[in-house]
Design an enzyme around this catalytic site. Structure first.
Site, PDB file in Angstrom:
ATOM      1  N   ASP A  67      42.417  72.793  -5.546  1.00 31.55           N
ATOM      2  CA  ASP A  67      43.436  73.457  -6.450  1.00 31.55           C
ATOM      3  C   ASP A  67      42.766  74.570  -7.393  1.00 31.55           C
ATOM      4  OD1 ASP A  67      45.501  72.282  -5.004  1.00 31.55           O
ATOM      5  OD2 ASP A  67      45.962  70.836  -6.841  1.00 31.55           O
ATOM      6  N   GLY A  68      41.839  74.208  -8.128  1.00 30.04           N
ATOM      7  CA  GLY A  68      41.180  75.071  -9.139  1.00 30.04           C
ATOM      8  C   GLY A  68      40.779  76.295  -8.495  1.00 30.04           C
ATOM      9  N   ASN A 141      49.675  78.267 -13.303  1.00 29.32           N
ATOM     10  CA  ASN A 141      50.010  76.687 -13.916  1.00 29.32           C
ATOM     11  C   ASN A 141      50.649  76.842 -15.132  1.00 29.32           C
ATOM     12  OD1 ASN A 141      49.608  75.439 -11.527  1.00 29.32           O
ATOM     13  ND2 ASN A 141      47.906  74.041 -12.302  1.00 29.32           N
ATOM     14  N   ASP A 171      49.290  68.165 -31.666  1.00 31.51           N
ATOM     15  CA  ASP A 171      47.821  68.504 -31.058  1.00 31.51           C
ATOM     16  C   ASP A 171      47.760  69.978 -30.422  1.00 31.51           C
ATOM     17  OD1 ASP A 171      46.841  66.405 -32.269  1.00 31.51           O
ATOM     18  OD2 ASP A 171      46.406  64.988 -30.444  1.00 31.51           O
ATOM     19  N   GLY A 183      50.960  69.464 -13.414  1.00 32.90           N
ATOM     20  CA  GLY A 183      49.383  69.544 -14.057  1.00 32.90           C
ATOM     21  C   GLY A 183      49.284  68.788 -15.384  1.00 32.90           C
ATOM     22  N   SER A 187      50.826  65.144 -17.584  1.00 29.30           N
ATOM     23  CA  SER A 187      49.970  64.198 -18.453  1.00 29.30           C
ATOM     24  C   SER A 187      50.620  64.135 -19.772  1.00 29.30           C
ATOM     25  CB  SER A 187      48.491  64.582 -18.175  1.00 29.30           C
ATOM     26  OG  SER A 187      48.095  64.736 -17.015  1.00 29.30           O
ATOM     27  N   GLN A 241      41.114  77.639 -17.086  1.00 27.92           N
ATOM     28  CA  GLN A 241      39.909  78.150 -16.573  1.00 27.92           C
ATOM     29  C   GLN A 241      39.570  79.303 -17.502  1.00 27.92           C
ATOM     30  OE1 GLN A 241      41.007  79.242 -12.590  1.00 27.92           O
ATOM     31  NE2 GLN A 241      40.549  77.310 -11.564  1.00 27.92           N
TER      32      GLN A 241
END
Length: 284
Positions: A67-68, A141, A171, A183, A187, A241
């Site tokens: 995916d990256g 993303n 944060d 993505g 999380s 990235q």
């Protein structure tokens, strides 16, 4: 389609081998492979194309890797909106949903015009410092504002289409597309958003309050985040990235991009099947 761009995870020997086979397959059919320069250097000195030139020249792109690799190619292709065929040679392959066994049958269908694409919304992000725009990018993303390892929680004053939303004490903050919802945002307890929807999701990272939950906005919304924390290490990361350091007073502007990423779909599976098999969604 005559000119086919090839991107791959350049340091992966398996990707290099598949790329070499693909080049031979294309040339045997009178097609022109456009090999990205970094990849070409790992394929026996083959002449490569400068990455920035590929979108103008190519009719289609094949991405070999994970995916990256696909996300990186999508940002590069940007406004050209040529179809991208993502072949999973990585570990997860949520976006690169075509398997290696499917590569050549699917490619044959694409070359004959018999294929389906899913159009994925992108975002544009710019950073304003002291009244001047210092950078501008597209993302597929997410846009992430995050504190450094030793920094304390940060203050992020946030507006939506010129209307005050809140000042997050957290944060960090994730601003994601529907594609990016599975993505980093996921999380951080963000919602899973079907990729066909048009919306922008804001998800705080470890907010210092019980009431700051993720929020889903209409896609026409413009989001502006001002960093209000002094003497803290804070970074802006795009698609995981590309990154830069932010300073107190910087404004991060995010809005829907005018162009979309067009991904070639597998006819053998659907989005919910991918959720179940790749993310183990719904399993106990």
């Amino acid at each position: 389609m005559k000119k086919i761009a090839i991107f791959a995870k350049v340091h992966d020997p398996r990707c290099q081998g598949v790329a070499s086979e693909l080049i031979a397959w294309l040339e045997a059919r009178g097609l022109i492979p456009l090999v990205e320069a970094h990849l070409a250097r790992h394929l026996g000195g083959r002449q490569g194309i400068v990455p920035e030139d590929i979108p103008v020249l190519a009719d289609m792109a094949v991405v070999l890797g994970g995916d990256g690799t696909l996300i990186s190619a999508a940002r590069l292709i940007g406004s050209r909106q040529i179809p991208i065929l993502g072949v999973n040679l990585g570990s997860l392959g949520f976006l690169t949903e075509i398997t290696l066994d499917e590569l050549y049958p699917v490619l044959e269908s694409c070359l004959s015009g018999d294929f389906q694409v899913t159009e994925r919304m992108m975002l544009t992000v710019s950073v304003e410092r002291n009244g001047e725009e210092i950078c501008s990018h597209r993302v597929l993303n997410d846009v992430v504002i995050n504190k450094g390892a030793l920094a304390r929680i940060i203050d992020m004053e946030t507006e939506v289409s010129g209307i005050r939303l809140t000042t997050y004490k957290a944060d960090g903050l994730i601003i994601s597309t529907p594609t990016g919802s599975t993505g980093y945002s996921l999380s951080a307890n963000g919602p899973i958003v079907h990729p066909s929807l048009e919306c922008i999701t804001i998800t705080p990272i470890c907010p210092h309050t019980l009431t700051n939950r993720p929020i889903v906005l209409e896609s026409s919304s413009g989001v502006t985040v001002w960093l209000r924390s002094k003497d803290e290490d804070v970074y802006l990361t795009l698609d995981g990235q590309v990154g830069m350091e932010l300073k107190c007073g910087d404004a991060v502007h995010v809005r829907r991009a005018a162009h979309r990423t067009r991904l070639v779909m597998s006819r053998s599976r659907n989005y919910f099947e991918v959720l179940r098999t790749k993310l183990k969604w719904g399993e106990r």
